[in-house]
Design a protein around this motif. Structure first.
Motif, PDB file in Angstrom:
ATOM      1  N   GLY A   1       1.014  -1.106  -0.070  1.00  0.00           N
ATOM      2  CA  GLY A   1       0.099   0.042   0.110  1.00  0.00           C
ATOM      3  C   GLY A   1       0.910   1.216   0.025  1.00  0.00           C
ATOM      4  O   GLY A   1       0.396   2.176  -0.744  1.00  0.00           O
TER       5      GLY A   1
ATOM      6  N   ARG B   1      -2.597   5.835  -2.900  1.00  0.00           N
ATOM      7  CA  ARG B   1      -3.899   5.600  -2.907  1.00  0.00           C
ATOM      8  C   ARG B   1      -4.544   5.100  -4.347  1.00  0.00           C
ATOM      9  O   ARG B   1      -5.376   4.219  -4.494  1.00  0.00           O
ATOM     10  CB  ARG B   1      -4.429   6.740  -2.687  1.00  0.00           C
ATOM     11  CG  ARG B   1      -4.365   7.107  -1.014  1.00  0.00           C
ATOM     12  CD  ARG B   1      -5.232   8.715  -0.873  1.00  0.00           C
ATOM     13  NE  ARG B   1      -5.466   8.623   0.639  1.00  0.00           N
ATOM     14  CZ  ARG B   1      -6.525   9.212   0.703  1.00  0.00           C
ATOM     15  NH1 ARG B   1      -7.325   9.739   0.062  1.00  0.00           N
ATOM     16  NH2 ARG B   1      -6.666   9.021   2.178  1.00  0.00           N
ATOM     17  N   ARG B   2      -4.154   5.800  -5.442  1.00  0.00           N
ATOM     18  CA  ARG B   2      -4.603   5.405  -6.667  1.00  0.00           C
ATOM     19  C   ARG B   2      -4.298   4.081  -7.011  1.00  0.00           C
ATOM     20  O   ARG B   2      -5.082   3.408  -7.590  1.00  0.00           O
ATOM     21  CB  ARG B   2      -3.844   6.444  -7.734  1.00  0.00           C
ATOM     22  CG  ARG B   2      -4.384   6.439  -8.908  1.00  0.00           C
ATOM     23  CD  ARG B   2      -3.753   7.082  -9.898  1.00  0.00           C
ATOM     24  NE  ARG B   2      -4.181   8.806  -9.664  1.00  0.00           N
ATOM     25  CZ  ARG B   2      -5.410   8.993 -10.466  1.00  0.00           C
ATOM     26  NH1 ARG B   2      -6.047   8.307 -11.520  1.00  0.00           N
ATOM     27  NH2 ARG B   2      -5.959  10.175 -10.496  1.00  0.00           N
TER      28      ARG B   2
ATOM     29  N   HIS C   1      -6.608   1.496  -5.051  1.00  0.00           N
ATOM     30  CA  HIS C   1      -7.992   1.227  -5.405  1.00  0.00           C
ATOM     31  C   HIS C   1      -8.085   0.907  -7.124  1.00  0.00           C
ATOM     32  O   HIS C   1      -8.922   0.160  -7.328  1.00  0.00           O
ATOM     33  CB  HIS C   1      -9.064   2.662  -5.405  1.00  0.00           C
ATOM     34  CG  HIS C   1      -8.570   3.951  -6.261  1.00  0.00           C
ATOM     35  ND1 HIS C   1      -8.409   4.886  -5.577  1.00  0.00           N
ATOM     36  CD2 HIS C   1      -8.545   4.041  -7.568  1.00  0.00           C
ATOM     37  CE1 HIS C   1      -8.266   6.153  -6.578  1.00  0.00           C
ATOM     38  NE2 HIS C   1      -8.371   5.214  -7.880  1.00  0.00           N
TER      39      HIS C   1
ATOM     40  N   SER D   1     -12.192   9.424   0.796  1.00  0.00           N
ATOM     41  CA  SER D   1     -11.190  10.187   0.142  1.00  0.00           C
ATOM     42  C   SER D   1     -10.498  11.169   1.326  1.00  0.00           C
ATOM     43  O   SER D   1      -9.658  11.419   1.218  1.00  0.00           O
ATOM     44  CB  SER D   1     -11.689  10.955  -0.980  1.00  0.00           C
ATOM     45  OG  SER D   1     -12.691  11.778  -0.463  1.00  0.00           O
TER      46      SER D   1
ATOM     47  N   ASN E   1      -1.736   4.982   5.667  1.00  0.00           N
ATOM     48  CA  ASN E   1      -2.351   4.048   4.624  1.00  0.00           C
ATOM     49  C   ASN E   1      -3.519   3.593   5.042  1.00  0.00           C
ATOM     50  O   ASN E   1      -3.605   2.404   4.541  1.00  0.00           O
ATOM     51  CB  ASN E   1      -1.239   2.968   4.476  1.00  0.00           C
ATOM     52  CG  ASN E   1       0.106   3.703   3.931  1.00  0.00           C
ATOM     53  OD1 ASN E   1       0.127   4.642   3.207  1.00  0.00           O
ATOM     54  ND2 ASN E   1       1.113   3.233   4.373  1.00  0.00           N
TER      55      ASN E   1
ATOM     56  N   TYR F   1      -6.339   4.250   3.777  1.00  0.00           N
ATOM     57  CA  TYR F   1      -7.205   4.358   2.488  1.00  0.00           C
ATOM     58  C   TYR F   1      -6.899   2.827   1.826  1.00  0.00           C
ATOM     59  O   TYR F   1      -7.519   1.877   1.552  1.00  0.00           O
ATOM     60  CB  TYR F   1      -6.703   5.621   1.813  1.00  0.00           C
ATOM     61  CG  TYR F   1      -7.666   5.617   0.246  1.00  0.00           C
ATOM     62  CD1 TYR F   1      -8.813   6.161   0.211  1.00  0.00           C
ATOM     63  CD2 TYR F   1      -7.028   5.131  -0.765  1.00  0.00           C
ATOM     64  CE1 TYR F   1      -9.368   6.116  -0.914  1.00  0.00           C
ATOM     65  CE2 TYR F   1      -7.726   5.353  -1.865  1.00  0.00           C
ATOM     66  CZ  TYR F   1      -8.868   5.777  -2.072  1.00  0.00           C
ATOM     67  OH  TYR F   1      -9.521   6.096  -3.084  1.00  0.00           O
ATOM     68  N   GLN F   2      -5.712   2.799   1.820  1.00  0.00           N
ATOM     69  CA  GLN F   2      -5.009   1.396   0.985  1.00  0.00           C
ATOM     70  C   GLN F   2      -5.681   0.112   1.497  1.00  0.00           C
ATOM     71  O   GLN F   2      -5.803  -0.961   1.074  1.00  0.00           O
ATOM     72  CB  GLN F   2      -3.465   1.314   0.773  1.00  0.00           C
ATOM     73  CG  GLN F   2      -3.048   2.221  -0.139  1.00  0.00           C
ATOM     74  CD  GLN F   2      -2.773   3.853   0.465  1.00  0.00           C
ATOM     75  OE1 GLN F   2      -3.468   4.175   1.416  1.00  0.00           O
ATOM     76  NE2 GLN F   2      -1.480   4.364  -0.059  1.00  0.00           N
TER      77      GLN F   2
END
Lengths: 662, 485
Positions: free
Chosen positions: A23, A28-29, A32, A109, A124, A126-127
Motif C-alpha cells: 500500500g 492511494r490511486r 484502488h 477520500s 495508509n 485508505y489502501q
C-alpha cells in the motif's frame, strides 16, 4: 473451465494482497485501481459463467481442485460447486462489491480526518481499507463457490474476520472496538453451533463433500442420536438445528442479532457490502444450499420459520424508534433477513434466495445513499439534524426513493416481487408455526413502510434542521459516489419483475435446491402465477399493499403533517417506547447474564481455583510442605555416630520385617 | 548372562592382566615416590595417570567375545565388567586431573594420594570382576580401606578426620553385616561362587531354608545399601562428602557407584536371582525412601557439597528403579543411569574444585553467586551439569531418568513411576537454584578463576560430553543394552 472459476475468487485476492502489503509503495490511486480491477475481473467472469448457465444451459460443475489432506479417511479439499444458485450469488456478490469499491473512492477520500493527527494507525488507512474489502470479496466468493463444508467454513470464518477488521476499522474509537469485539464474540457463539453441525455431518456422513452428504441424507434421517441419556434425536434434525445456529449468528437472527446494529460503527461502504448485501446473507445461502437436509426435518424448518418471523417483526419495531440514519437501515436489514429466514422455513428456498438478491441491490442502494447523505452532512448521522435535503441532493433523493419503495414492496419494484411471494408462501405453508409467521410478516409490512418513510421524510423533506455551516456546504457528492447509486437503482427497480418467472416458478435452480413433495407451498403459488405483470396487478389488491400504503401514510402524517403527534404517542406509550429504545433489553440481559456470569465464573475460578487451590494449596502448599519436611528431616542428621548406626539397625529390622512377613 | 563359559587352565592369568598391571604399577608408584624430591612430585602424578591409561588399553585389547574365567573361577571377564571397568578408569582419570592443582595449592601434593587412589581403583575393578563372594569382599575391602585413608588425607583438618572416623566405623559395621550375610548364604548353599549359589537357590529349597536365605539376603541388602548410600543407610554420605577434601569427595562420589552397581548385579541378580521376589520388595522401599529423603533434604542445604551428597542419595533411588524392574531393559537402564550419574557427579564436584583455591573451598551455594559475570563459560558448563542432574532435556540426565522410569512402567509399576516423577520435580528446585544464583545474583567477589589448562579442558569436556551424550544418547544406551543381551 476450472481456471476460469479459480480466477473469480483469486482476482480480488491478488488485488487485496497488493493493496495490503504494498500500500505504501503503490499509493492511494494504485490501491484502488488494483482492487477495483480485481473485483471487476471477478464480476465480468461471473457474468460469463452466468451467461453459460443461463443461455447455454451449462450443467452444474462439481470439481475438486486440490486435496489439502486426508485425516482418518476424511478428505479435506478445495473445490467448486458451480450451479445456478452459486452463479446467482457470485454475480450478486461481485456486482455489489464492485459498486461498493467504486463508491469507496469517494467515501474514504478524506479518511485521514477520521484519525487523530498524531496517530500512526491512520497511515495508509485508505489502501488498507481497499485491501480489506477485496479480501472480503475473495472470502465471500470462496464461501458461495464451495463444494464442501471445510471450504464453506473457511469462507464463513474469513468473512467473519474481515467483518471484524472493518467494523473496527477506526480502531482509535472505543465504540468501534467495542462493536467489533461484540460482533466477533456473538459470531463465535453461532460458529460454535456451526462447527458442531459440521462435526455431526462428518460423524454420520463420513464426508465433508456436499454431494456425498446429500446422498446419505435419507439414510441419516432414519438414525437417531442420544444427546442426553434417554432422549433420542433425529440426526438430520440435530445437524440442521446446529447449522442453523451458525446461520443465526452470521445472518443476525434472534437471539444472536445483537451485533448487527452495532456493526454500523464501521464505514458505510462496509455496512452496505458486508452488513446488508452479502455477508449477512451467508446464513440464508447456507440453509438454501443445505435444502436436501432441511427438507428432511420438519422440526428444524419450524424453528427456522419461527425465528425468522420473530426477527422480522421485533427488529422492525425497534427500527421505528432509531434516530441514527444507519441504524434504521440496519434494523430494516435485520427485519428483511427475518423475511428470508421465514421463506426458508416455509421450504421456499428459491423465494428466500430471490429476496436475498433483490434485497442485496436495494439495501446496498439505501446504505450507499445514506452514506452519500452522511458525506454531505459532514459525518452527521442523526436524522433529527437533517431535513429538506431533497433540493441539495437530487440524485441521492431519487435513488433513495427507489430503494425505499423497493424495500416496502411497492408493486412493480424488485422488493415487491420477492417480499409478496414470501408472504403468500407463508400463507400457503404447512410448516409448524406458519400461522404465527404469517401474522408476523404481514404486520411487519406496515412497520417496514412506516420506518422506511419516517427516515425518508425526516431526511429529505420538511424544514432543514442542520446548522448554518453545514447547510452552506451541502452539495451532491462526486460521481464515484452517485454512479453506484444509479447502477444499483436499476436492478432495484427491474430485476424482480424481470426474473421472478424463471427464478421462482420456472426451473432456474434445477437440482441446486431440493424441495420435498410434502412442502409444496411455493409450487401451489406457482399454479396461480401468470407472469410478472399479472402478479403485479394482483399486488395492488392484496392486504400487503394496503398495509404498506397505510404505513407510508402514517409516517407522513406523524412526521410531516402533525409532528407534535410523535411526542404525544411517545408519552402515551412510554413503556413500549422505552422497551423499543432499549431494544427489548437484550443487550442488558446479555451483558448481565453472559458478561456478568462469565466474569463471576472467571472470578470464582480465579479466586478459588487458581489463587486458593492451584497457587495456594498445590504450588505454594506443596512447596511449604516440602520445605517443612526438609527442615524436620535435616534434624535427623545429628552428626552423632551412634544415631547413624542406630538408623542402620532400624533399616535392618525394617528389611527383616519386609522379608519375613511379606 | 548365559554366555558360554570357557575355562583355559585354572589360572588363566592373561585375562586378569589389567588388574595385575594396575597393582604392580601401584606398588611401583609407591616406591618411586619414596625417592622423589618434593619438586619432582609431578612424576608420581604422571606415572599414576599413565598406569590408568595403559590399564584401560590392556583391557580394551582383551575383547569380550565370550565370558572368560580366571583364577579358579574367582575372576570373571564379561561385557558387564568390561563396560563398568572402562568407565571406572575414565572417571578416575578425570578425578586425578582435577586433583593436581587442588592438592598442590594446599601443600598436600603427596604420592600417597595417587597410590591410595590406584589401590582403590584396583579394588573396584576386582569387585566388578568378582565371580565369587570372597573375591567381591576382597575388592570391597581394598576399596573401602583406601577410601577411609583418603578421607582423612588432610589429617590436620578436624572435619576430615571426624568424617573418616565415622565412615570407617559405619563401614566396618556394614562390612560385618555383609560377611555375616555371606556366611549364612554359604552355609545354606554350600558355595561361594555366584553361579553355584544361583543353581542351589533355584533347585528347590524348603521353607526353613528359604527363611534362612532371606535372613542372609537382608544383611547383604543392607551392605549394598550402605555402599550405594540408600536410605536409611545413607547417614555417612552427607558427613563424609562434606568433611572430606573435595578431590576425595569427587572420587568417592563418582567411580565407586559403578562398583556398587556391579556389587548389586553380582550378588543379588547373578547369585540370588532366585530370591528376586524377596529383594525386589526391599529395594522398592530403599528406592522410594532415597528419592524422598534425598530430594527433600537437599532443598534445605546451603552447603553445595552437602546438597550434592543428598542429590547422590536421590540419584541412587532413581537408579534402583531400573533394578526394581528386574528386566534386561531395566538393568540396562540402571547401568545407563549409574554411568550418567558418575559423569555428572565428576563434573559437579569438579566445578567446586575449579572454584576453590587455597583458604577458600567454594563449597557454599552462595560462593557461586554471579559466576556468569566471572566466567560465562563455566557458568554454562555448571548449568549443563545442574540441568542434567535435574533431568531436563536435552542433557544426559534426562535420558537416564526416562530410561529408568519407562523400565518400571513396562512392568506395570505405574505408581512408582509417578512417585519418581514427583520427586524429580521436587529435585528440580535445588538444581535450578544454583543456576539462578549463578546468573541472577550479584557476584560477591570478582577474582578471576585460575587453574591449570588441563583442568579447564577436562572439565569443559566433561560438561560438553553430558550435553553431547544427551543429544545422541543412542550409542551409550545401545552399549548398556548389549551388556544384558
Amino acid at each position: 473451465m476450472e481456471n476460469l472459476y479459480l480466477a473469480i475468487p483469486l482476482a480480488p485476492l491478488v488485488g487485496s494482497v497488493i493493496a495490503g502489503f504494498f500500500g505504501a509503495q503503490i499509493g492511494r490511486r494504485g490501491a484502488h485501481t488494483v482492487t477495483i480491477l480485481g473485483v471487476a475481473v471477478s464480476f465480468v467472469l461471473s457474468l460469463v459463467v452466468l451467461y453459460q448457465h443461463l443461455y447455454q444451459h451449462a450443467p452444474a460443475v462439481n470439481a475438486t481442485l486440490y486435496n489439502w489432506m486426508i485425516v482418518g479417511g476424511i478428505q479435506f479439499q478445495v473445490g467448486f460447486l458451480i450451479d445456478n444458485l452459486t452463479v446467482m450469488m457470485m454475480t450478486v456478490v461481485s456486482f455489489v462489491s464492485l459498486m461498493v469499491h467504486i463508491y469507496t473512492i469517494g467515501y474514504m477520500s478524506d479518511d485521514l480526518e477520521n484519525w487523530p493527527k498524531d496517530s500512526l494507525a491512520g497511515v495508509n488507512s485508505y489502501q488498507r481499507f481497499f485491501s480489506y474489502i477485496a479480501l472480503f470479496t475473495f472470502s465471500m466468493l470462496m464461501l458461495v463457490m464451495s463444494n464442501n463444508f471445510m471450504q464453506l467454513f473457511f469462507g464463513w470464518e474469513a468473512v467473519g474476520l474481515v467483518s471484524y477488521l472493518l467494523i473496527g476499522f477506526w480502531a482509535v474509537r472505543p465504540s468501534a472496538v467495542y462493536a467489533n469485539l461484540k460482533a466477533f464474540i456473538v459470531n463465535r457463539v453461532g460458529d460454535f453451533g456451526f462447527m458442531l453441525g459440521i462435526a455431526a455431518v462428518v460423524m454420520y456422513a463420513g464426508s465433508l463433500n456436499y454431494a456425498d452428504v446429500f446422498a446419505k441424507a435419507h439414510l441419516m434421517s432414519t438414525e437417531t442420536m442420544s444427546l442426553f441419556p434417554g432422549h433420542n434425536w433425529n440426526v438430520v434434525s440435530v445437524i440442521c438445528v446446529l447449522l442453523f445456529v451458525g446461520a443465526m449468528g452470521k445472518s443476525a437472527q434472534i437471539p444472536l442479532h445483537v451485533w448487527l446494529p452495532d456493526s454500523m460503527e464501521g464505514p458505510t461502504p462496509i455496512s452496505a457490502l458486508i452488513h446488508a448485501a452479502t455477508m449477512v446473507t451467508a446464513g440464508i445461502f447456507m440453509v438454501a444450499r443445505m435444502s436436501p437436509l432441511y427438507e428432511l426435518s420438519e422440526s428444524a424448518l419450524s424453528l427456522v420459520m419461527v425465528t425468522g418471523a420473530l426477527t422480522a417483526l421485533l427488529m422492525g419495531l425497534v427500527g421505528i424508534v432509531q434516530n441514527d440514519i444507519k441504524r434504521v437501515i440496519a434494523y430494516s436489514t435485520l427485519s428483511q433477513l427475518g423475511y428470508m429466514t421465514v421463506a426458508l422455513g416455509a421450504s421456499a428456498y428459491s423465494a428466500a434466495v430471490f429476496h436475498l438478491m433483490t434485497h442485496a441491490f436495494f439495501k446496498a442502494l439505501l446504505f450507499l445513499a445514506a452514506g452519500s447523505v452522511i458525506i454531505a452532512m459532514h459525518h452527521e448521522q442523526d436524522m433529527r439534524k437533517m431535513g429538506g435535503l431533497k433540493k441539495y441532493l437530487p440524485i441521492t433523493y431519487w435513488t433513495s426513493l427507489i430503494g425505499s419503495l423497493a424495500l416496502i414492496g411497492f408493486p412493480g419494484f424488485s422488493g415487491f416481487f420477492s417480499k409478496d411471494t414470501i408472504i403468500d408462501v407463508v400463507h400457503h405453508s404447512t410448516t409448524g408455526g406458519h400461522g404465527f409467521a404469517y401474522l408476523c410478516v404481514l404486520s411487519a409490512v406496515f412497520i417496514t413502510a412506516f420506518y422506511t418513510f419516517r427516515l425518508f421524510f425526516l431526511v429529505f423533506h420538511g424544514e432543514p434542521r442542520m446548522d448554518a455551516h453545514t447547510k452552506a456546504h451541502l452539495h451532491e457528492p462526486p460521481w464515484v459516489v452517485w454512479l453506484p447509486l444509479i447502477m444499483l437503482a436499476i436492478p432495484s427497480v427491474f430485476i424482480g419483475g424481470f426474473t421472478i418467472g424463471d427464478v421462482l416458478f420456472g426451473n432456474y435452480f434445477g437440482s441446486a435446491i431440493y424441495i420435498s413433495p410434502h412442502h409444496e407451498a411455493l409450487a401451489e403459488l406457482g399454479k396461480h402465477f401468470h407472469g410478472a405483470w399479472a402478479f403485479m396487478q394482483e399486488g395492488f389488491v392484496g392486504p400487503a399493499f394496503y398495509l404498506a400504503m397505510f404505513g407510508v401514510f402514517s409516517a407522513w402524517f406523524i412526521y410531516m403533517k402533525r409532528p407534535e403527534i410523535a411526542g404525544v404517542i411517545k408519552q402515551k406509550f412510554a413503556l413500549i417506547d422505552t422497551l423499543l429504545v432499549k431494544k427489548y433489553y437484550v443487550d442488558e440481559l446479555y451483558a448481565w447474564l453472559f458478561g456478568g456470569g462469565s466474569r463471576l465464573l472467571g472470578k470464582g475460578l480465579w479466586t478459588f481455583g487458581d489463587v486458593r487451590f492451584i497457587d495456594g494449596l498445590l504450588v505454594n502448599g506443596s512447596a511449604q510442605l516440602v520445605a517443612w519436611f526438609a527442615l524436620v528431616t535435616r534434624r535427623l542428621q545429628t552428626g552423632f555416630l551412634y544415631h547413624y548406626a542406630f538408623a542402620m539397625i532400624i533399616g535392618l529390622l525394617m528389611l527383616f520385617g519386609l522379608g519375613l512377613f511379606r | 548372562m548365559t554366555a558360554e563359559i570357557i575355562t583355559m587352565g585354572s589360572l588363566n592369568i592373561v585375562t586378569a592382566m589389567p588388574e595385575i598391571f594396575l597393582l604392580i604399577m601401584a606398588c611401583l608408584v609407591l616406591l618411586v615416590d619414596l625417592y622423589l624430591p618434593a619438586e619432582k612430585r609431578q612424576l608420581t602424578y604422571l606415572l599414576a595417570q599413565l598406569s590408568l591409561i595403559i590399564t584401560l588399553v590392556l583391557m580394551l585389547m582383551n575383547p569380550v567375545t565370550h565370558t572368560t574365567l580366571a583364577f579358579n573361577e574367582f575372576y570373571i571377564h564379561d561385557p558387564l565388567s568390561q563396560v563398568l571397568k572402562s568407565f571406572i578408569l575414565i572417571i578416575s582419570f578425570g578425578v586425578f586431573v582435577y586433583s593436581r592443582d587442588y592438592l598442590a595449592q594446599r601443600n598436600i601434593f603427596k604420592g600417597e594420594f595417587y597410590v591410595l587412589g590406584l589401590f582403590a581403583i584396583a579394588g573396584m575393578m576386582l569387585m566388578v570382576s568378582a565371580n565369587n563372594m570372597l573375591m567381591l569382599y576382597l575388592g570391597l575391602e581394598l576399596l573401602s580401606l583406601c577410601l577411609y585413608a583418603l578421607v582423612a588425607y588432610n589429617r590436620d583438618n578436624a572435619k576430615a578426620s571426624e568424617a573418616a572416623m565415622k565412615y570407617f566405623i559405619l563401614g566396618a559395621i556394614a562390612s560385618g553385616m555383609l560377611l555375616y550375610g555371606m556366611s549364612i548364604i554359604y552355609g545354606l548353599t554350600g558355595s561361594l561362587k555366584f553361579t553355584d549359589i544361583a543353581t542351589a537357590v533355584a533347585t528347590g529349597t524348603n521353607s526353613a531354608q528359604h527363611i534362612g536365605l532371606v535372613f542372609g539376603l537382608v544383611f547383604i541388602v543392607v551392605a549394598i545399601g550402605f555402599k550405594l548410600g540408600a536410605v536409611p543407610f545413607h547417614m555417612w554420605i552427607p558427613d563424609v562428602y562434606h568433611g572430606a577434601p573435595t578431590v576425595v569427595t569427587v572420587f568417592i562420589g563418582s567411580a565407586p557407584k559403578l562398583a556398587g552397581f556391579a556389587m548389586f548385579m553380582r550378588l543379588l541378580v547373578e547369585g540370588l536371582g532366585g530370591l528376586q521376589a524377596d529383594w525386589q520388595q526391599m529395594v522398592i522401599v530403599l528406592s522410594v525412601l532415597s528419592m524422598a529423603v534425598g530430594n527433600i533434604v537437599a532443598i534445605a542445604q546451603a552447603n553445595l557439597k552437602r546438597m550434592l551428597a543428598y542429590s547422590t542419595i536421590s540419584h541412587i533411588g532413581f537408579l534402583l528403579l531400573g533394578i526394581i524392574a528386574t528386566t534386561p531393559d531395566g538393568y540396562a537402564a540402571a547401568m545407563f543411569y549409574t554411568i550418567s550419574y558418575a559423569l555428572m557427579a565428576l563434573g559437579g564436584f569438579g566445578m567446586i574444585i575449579l572454584m576453590a583455591r587455597k583458604g577458600f573451598e567454594a563449597e557454599n551455594i552462595a560462593d557461586f553467586a554471579g559466576l556468569n559475570q566471572r566466567s560465562p563459560w563455566f557458568a554454562f558448563i555448571m548449568s549443563i551439569l545442574m540441568l542434567s542432574m535435574a533431568g531436563v532435556p536435552p542433557t544426559l540426565g534426562f535420558w537416564a531418568k526416562v530410561a529408568v522410569i519407562s523400565a518400571v512402567i513396562d512392568v506395570n509399576m505405574v505408581w512408582l513411576a509417578i512417585l519418581a516423577v514427583i520427586f524429580s520435580i521436587v529435585g528440580v528446585f535445588y538444581y535450578i537454584r544454583i543456576i539462578k544464583v549463578m546468573y541472577f545474583d550479584e557476584a560477591t567477589e570478582n577474582t578471576p578463576i585460575e587453574c591449570g589448562r588441563d583442568m579447564q579442558l577436562t572439565l569443559s569436556t566433561n560438561g560438553l560430553a553430558i550435553l553431547a551424550l544427551g543429544l545422541y544418547p543412542a550409542a551409550l544406551m545401545a552399549l548398556c543394552v548389549s551388556v544384558f543381551k
